[in-house]
Design a protein around this motif. Structure first.
Motif, mmCIF file in Angstrom:
data_model
loop_
_atom_site.group_PDB
_atom_site.id
_atom_site.type_symbol
_atom_site.label_atom_id
_atom_site.label_comp_id
_atom_site.label_asym_id
_atom_site.label_seq_id
_atom_site.Cartn_x
_atom_site.Cartn_y
_atom_site.Cartn_z
ATOM 1 N N ILE A 56 92.236 78.428 60.578
ATOM 2 C CA ILE A 56 92.577 77.647 61.787
ATOM 3 C C ILE A 56 94.155 77.410 61.607
ATOM 4 O O ILE A 56 94.549 77.145 60.619
ATOM 5 N N ILE A 57 94.708 77.108 62.805
ATOM 6 C CA ILE A 57 96.044 76.811 62.774
ATOM 7 C C ILE A 57 96.313 75.144 63.415
ATOM 8 O O ILE A 57 97.303 74.835 63.382
ATOM 9 N N ILE A 64 87.908 72.476 58.501
ATOM 10 C CA ILE A 64 88.873 72.128 57.487
ATOM 11 C C ILE A 64 90.220 73.109 57.621
ATOM 12 O O ILE A 64 90.073 74.047 57.277
ATOM 13 N N ALA A 65 91.230 72.389 58.237
ATOM 14 C CA ALA A 65 92.737 73.195 58.130
ATOM 15 C C ALA A 65 93.285 73.313 57.017
ATOM 16 O O ALA A 65 93.211 72.224 55.999
ATOM 17 N N PRO A 66 93.987 74.303 56.814
ATOM 18 C CA PRO A 66 94.950 74.337 55.445
ATOM 19 C C PRO A 66 95.875 73.179 55.493
ATOM 20 O O PRO A 66 96.373 72.646 56.554
ATOM 21 N N GLN A 67 95.935 72.592 54.311
ATOM 22 C CA GLN A 67 96.833 71.269 54.198
ATOM 23 C C GLN A 67 98.000 71.574 53.261
ATOM 24 O O GLN A 67 98.063 72.530 52.507
ATOM 25 N N ALA A 131 98.184 92.753 59.111
ATOM 26 C CA ALA A 131 98.521 91.400 58.697
ATOM 27 C C ALA A 131 98.909 90.876 59.979
ATOM 28 O O ALA A 131 99.460 90.960 60.869
ATOM 29 N N TRP A 132 98.433 89.404 60.042
ATOM 30 C CA TRP A 132 98.628 88.312 61.038
ATOM 31 C C TRP A 132 98.468 87.175 60.238
ATOM 32 O O TRP A 132 97.484 86.221 60.548
ATOM 33 N N PRO A 133 99.685 86.772 59.759
ATOM 34 C CA PRO A 133 99.578 85.633 58.785
ATOM 35 C C PRO A 133 99.204 84.266 59.731
ATOM 36 O O PRO A 133 99.728 84.090 60.583
ATOM 37 N N ASN A 134 98.452 83.318 58.932
ATOM 38 C CA ASN A 134 98.180 82.088 59.470
ATOM 39 C C ASN A 134 99.230 81.323 59.610
ATOM 40 O O ASN A 134 99.927 80.968 58.571
ATOM 41 N N LEU A 140 103.766 75.164 56.678
ATOM 42 C CA LEU A 140 103.797 74.326 55.644
ATOM 43 C C LEU A 140 104.444 74.993 54.389
ATOM 44 O O LEU A 140 105.117 74.302 53.921
ATOM 45 N N GLY A 141 104.394 76.172 54.218
ATOM 46 C CA GLY A 141 105.210 76.746 52.999
ATOM 47 C C GLY A 141 106.686 76.987 53.339
ATOM 48 O O GLY A 141 107.429 76.449 52.416
ATOM 49 N N ASP A 142 106.784 77.327 54.746
ATOM 50 C CA ASP A 142 108.298 77.188 54.855
ATOM 51 C C ASP A 142 109.018 75.874 54.728
ATOM 52 O O ASP A 142 110.047 76.012 54.105
ATOM 53 N N ALA A 143 108.442 74.751 54.854
ATOM 54 C CA ALA A 143 108.929 73.465 54.609
ATOM 55 C C ALA A 143 108.946 73.364 53.279
ATOM 56 O O ALA A 143 110.018 72.790 52.540
#
Length: 191
Positions: A56-57, A64-67, A131-134, A140-143
């Motif tokens: 989920i985004i 549970i969303a990625p944290q 591919a359709w990246p979450n 979060l990773g960009d930051a």
């Protein structure tokens, strides 16, 4: 695209077909209640990081969303991987489309800070054509990587490319709760 490690992305149904690939590292992303895939019993010795969250985004009740902590863990795993000569990485989620491609994108961006975000996204699309990246994981990773929003922008371009090839993805992703990704790509969205 040269890196110090080999990269493979797949879904759960494909795991058994990779058991002879000699992976040194496996990033396993599973739904919170999903059992550990039995296919890993046939894999040789490898380092494995298991993360559990829903695909989920947005924060969603009952899911549970990625944290940020998940992203830190996968980036730490990627740093360890880069320290091993000849490492061979497998990243999988349920379908090998969203969580796994977002995670591999971040690991690659970390490993190759010299590459522009568009080149990183293009490499993920080359490795995994569906591919359709979450977007939440990517944001979060960009930051965390200090990329200033460039990875998220590149992923939106990837969505645009996927929608041009397969317009029906817009409706599918919208129904799956991913309307924000479709809208950012300029696709039709009903929600």
């Amino acid at each position: 695209m040269p890196t110090s490690f080999s990269m493979t992305i797949c879904g759960i149904e494909e795991l058994a077909g990779h058991n002879q690939a000699g992976f040194t590292h496996v990033l396993s992303i599973l739904d919170p209640q999903w059992p550990v895939p039995e296919a890993f019993g046939a894999y040789g010795e490898h380092e494995r990081l298991e993360l559990r969250f829903d695909d989920i985004i947005e924060e969603t009740p009952g899911m549970i969303a990625p944290q940020a902590s998940d992203v830190r863990a996968l980036l730490d795993f990627g740093r360890d991987l880069m320290a091993e000569p000849g490492a061979n990485l497998l990243v999988h989620c349920h379908a090998g489309v969203s969580r796994s491609t977002a995670s591999m994108l971040l690991i690659l961006a970390q490993a190759r800070p010299d590459l522009g975000a568009e080149a990183v996204a293009a490499e993920i699309l080359r490795i995994r054509a569906k591919a359709w990246p979450n977007l939440r994981i990517v944001e979060l990773g960009d930051a965390a990587l200090g990329r200033g929003g460039t990875l998220a922008s590149a992923v939106i371009g990837l969505y645009r490319e996927q929608l041009a090839r397969r317009p029906e993805l817009g409706e599918f992703m919208t129904e799956a709760g991913r309307a924000r990704e479709v809208a950012l790509a300029g696709g039709a969205s009903s929600g």
